[in-house]
Design a protein around this motif. Structure first.
Motif, PDB file in Angstrom:
ATOM      1  N   LYS A 116       1.647   1.902  -3.614  1.00 54.02           N
ATOM      2  CA  LYS A 116       0.422   2.410  -4.260  1.00 54.02           C
ATOM      3  C   LYS A 116       0.236   3.900  -3.945  1.00 54.02           C
ATOM      4  N   GLU A 141      -3.369  -8.070  -1.760  1.00 57.86           N
ATOM      5  CA  GLU A 141      -4.550  -7.667  -0.995  1.00 57.86           C
ATOM      6  C   GLU A 141      -5.159  -8.818  -0.203  1.00 57.86           C
ATOM      7  N   ASP A 196      -1.931  -7.313  -7.570  1.00 55.34           N
ATOM      8  CA  ASP A 196      -2.682  -6.596  -6.537  1.00 55.34           C
ATOM      9  C   ASP A 196      -3.540  -7.553  -5.719  1.00 55.34           C
ATOM     10  N   PRO A 246       0.816  -1.222   0.000  1.00 58.26           N
ATOM     11  CA  PRO A 246       0.000   0.000   0.000  1.00 58.26           C
ATOM     12  C   PRO A 246       0.853   1.277   0.000  1.00 58.26           C
TER      13      PRO A 246
END
Length: 172
Positions: A42, A93, A89, A39
């Motif tokens: 990101k 996740e 991803d 994250p």
């Protein structure tokens, strides 16, 4: 230390090819540190936008992460169907559930050709790509994950969002 293999056509890249900054990550899908970095990367991508080209390379540390290589090969199998980043991803996740069942579920969710995906994993069709990434990491003196390179130079400072962003902005 420098990046042994320059960014090229076989890499998975997000961001413009002519971006003024390039961040390369050698990552392991089962590594908890890589899961925490996900994250952060990101957020940095969002903040820097077109100023950043992000490259992900596989560095599965099989001795400590039994599903890392399978996950890397699954990401490459998804790449063969144009869905690398979606699989990448999805794995991060749902890292806490990583295993063959999750990878198959993600493939279904991404509407991949399941027979092709399963065949690719069974025959280890993408093992050479994963091994090439891994070997490039070893030759770049990567000995743990995540490992970052900014514009081809090893970055060994903290990779918290503030520190890594500052290091990238300093390069501009």
């Amino acid at each position: 230390m420098s990046l042994y293999i320059p960014v090229g056509k076989d890499d998975h890249v997000q961001g413009p090819s002519n971006a003024p900054l390039t961040l390369v990550e050698y990552g392991d899908y089962q590594c908890p540190h890589c899961g925490r970095a996900y994250p952060i990367i990101k957020a940095i991508q969002h903040r820097l936008g077109a100023q950043l080209r992000f490259v992900f390379r596989n560095m599965p540390l099989n001795q400590v992460h039994p599903f890392a290589e399978l996950a890397a090969e699954a990401a490459e199998a998804a790449a063969a169907q144009g869905k690398f980043w979606e699989m990448h991803d999805g794995i991060y996740e749902h890292q806490a559930s990583l295993g063959p069942e999750l990878l198959l579920q993600l493939a279904h969710n991404l509407k991949l050709d399941i027979k092709q995906f399963e065949d690719d994993l069974k025959t280890r069709k993408h093992q050479a790509h994963v091994k090439r990434d891994f070997t490039g990491g070893v030759r770049s003196s990567v000995n743990g994950t995540p490992a970052f390179f900014i514009d081809g130079e090893r970055y060994d400072d903290s990779w918290d969002e503030q520190t890594l962003t500052a290091a990238l902005l300093e390069r501009l």
